[in-house]
Design a protein around this motif. Structure first.
Motif, PDB file in Angstrom:
ATOM      1  N   UNK A  17      37.590  16.808  50.239  1.00 42.58           N
ATOM      2  CA  UNK A  17      36.949  17.097  48.964  1.00 42.58           C
ATOM      3  C   UNK A  17      36.897  15.787  48.206  1.00 42.58           C
ATOM      4  N   UNK A  18      35.741  15.493  47.634  1.00 39.09           N
ATOM      5  CA  UNK A  18      35.548  14.215  46.953  1.00 39.09           C
ATOM      6  C   UNK A  18      35.040  14.476  45.546  1.00 39.09           C
ATOM      7  N   UNK A  19      35.634  13.783  44.586  1.00 38.39           N
ATOM      8  CA  UNK A  19      35.181  13.836  43.193  1.00 38.39           C
ATOM      9  C   UNK A  19      34.666  12.459  42.825  1.00 38.39           C
ATOM     10  N   UNK A  24      29.666  13.996  38.441  1.00 39.76           N
ATOM     11  CA  UNK A  24      30.262  15.137  37.743  1.00 39.76           C
ATOM     12  C   UNK A  24      30.278  16.399  38.603  1.00 39.76           C
ATOM     13  N   UNK A  25      30.619  16.224  39.898  1.00 42.53           N
ATOM     14  CA  UNK A  25      30.734  17.372  40.785  1.00 42.53           C
ATOM     15  C   UNK A  25      31.584  17.008  41.993  1.00 42.53           C
ATOM     16  N   UNK A  26      32.110  18.048  42.638  1.00 50.86           N
ATOM     17  CA  UNK A  26      32.821  17.855  43.893  1.00 50.86           C
ATOM     18  C   UNK A  26      31.805  17.832  45.018  1.00 50.86           C
ATOM     19  N   UNK A  27      32.043  16.972  45.978  1.00 49.45           N
ATOM     20  CA  UNK A  27      31.236  16.907  47.194  1.00 49.45           C
ATOM     21  C   UNK A  27      32.171  17.163  48.364  1.00 49.45           C
ATOM     22  N   UNK A  44      26.553  15.148  53.735  1.00 48.20           N
ATOM     23  CA  UNK A  44      25.267  15.740  54.092  1.00 48.20           C
ATOM     24  C   UNK A  44      24.146  15.257  53.183  1.00 48.20           C
ATOM     25  N   UNK A  45      24.508  14.798  51.985  1.00 52.38           N
ATOM     26  CA  UNK A  45      23.481  14.336  51.044  1.00 52.38           C
ATOM     27  C   UNK A  45      23.738  12.893  50.654  1.00 52.38           C
ATOM     28  N   UNK A  46      22.689  12.259  50.191  1.00 56.18           N
ATOM     29  CA  UNK A  46      22.783  10.856  49.782  1.00 56.18           C
ATOM     30  C   UNK A  46      23.464  10.768  48.424  1.00 56.18           C
ATOM     31  N   UNK A  47      24.385   9.821  48.307  1.00 58.69           N
ATOM     32  CA  UNK A  47      25.057   9.567  47.034  1.00 58.69           C
ATOM     33  C   UNK A  47      24.197   8.622  46.200  1.00 58.69           C
ATOM     34  N   UNK A  53      31.802   2.108  43.031  1.00 60.87           N
ATOM     35  CA  UNK A  53      31.972   3.528  42.732  1.00 60.87           C
ATOM     36  C   UNK A  53      33.431   3.814  42.420  1.00 60.87           C
ATOM     37  N   UNK A  54      33.631   4.822  41.581  1.00 61.68           N
ATOM     38  CA  UNK A  54      34.957   5.395  41.368  1.00 61.68           C
ATOM     39  C   UNK A  54      34.947   6.710  42.120  1.00 61.68           C
ATOM     40  N   UNK A  55      36.063   7.000  42.784  1.00 61.16           N
ATOM     41  CA  UNK A  55      36.092   8.177  43.638  1.00 61.16           C
ATOM     42  C   UNK A  55      37.522   8.679  43.752  1.00 61.16           C
ATOM     43  N   UNK A  56      37.664   9.979  43.963  1.00 58.79           N
ATOM     44  CA  UNK A  56      38.947  10.604  44.302  1.00 58.79           C
ATOM     45  C   UNK A  56      38.685  11.490  45.501  1.00 58.79           C
ATOM     46  N   UNK A  57      39.628  11.522  46.441  1.00 56.89           N
ATOM     47  CA  UNK A  57      39.447  12.396  47.588  1.00 56.89           C
ATOM     48  C   UNK A  57      40.767  13.044  47.970  1.00 56.89           C
ATOM     49  N   UNK A  58      40.639  14.198  48.616  1.00 55.45           N
ATOM     50  CA  UNK A  58      41.803  14.925  49.125  1.00 55.45           C
ATOM     51  C   UNK A  58      41.438  15.484  50.485  1.00 55.45           C
TER      52      UNK A  58
END
Length: 118
Positions: A17-19, A24-27, A44-47, A53-58
């Protein structure tokens, strides 16, 4: 293309899961591989096209979000997925330690194979 990596990347291939604050959404995506200085992720989609970039992932259910800032030096499309190379420009010591512990716990066989050629 010249290889610029200073460390080997360890294959992960886990759903994440990526924020991304700018979206302003989870991918939902995949962490393809990583090391302490960067990672390769796919979606699956282009960022949004941005150099930084700032990012958080789990990954998984029991893994808290890891926050970082990264440069996005390249993107390519592979089999209908968008694959991004990320080079960490900022990651605090606690989050870097969590990545290190994860790699030690889940990539030990790769580590042993690459370093000791077993």
């Amino acid at each position: 293309m010249d290889e610029l990596r200073q460390l080997p990347r360890w294959e992960i291939k886990k759903e994440a899961k990526v924020w991304m604050p700018q979206m302003q959404e989870f991918c939902h995506g995949f962490v393809e591989d990583m090391h302490l200085k960067g990672m390769r992720v796919s979606f699956n989609k282009r960022l949004p096209q941005q150099q930084a970039v700032k990012m958080s992932f789990a990954m998984g259910d029991n893994f808290d979000f890891i926050k970082f800032e990264a440069q996005m030096p390249w993107v390519k499309e592979e089999q209908g997925r968008y694959v991004y190379g990320l080079s960490f420009s900022y990651i605090d010591d606690d989050n870097k330690d969590r990545i290190s512990k994860y790699l030690n716990a889940f990539c030990f066989d790769q580590f042993r194979k690459n370093w000791w050629a077993i």
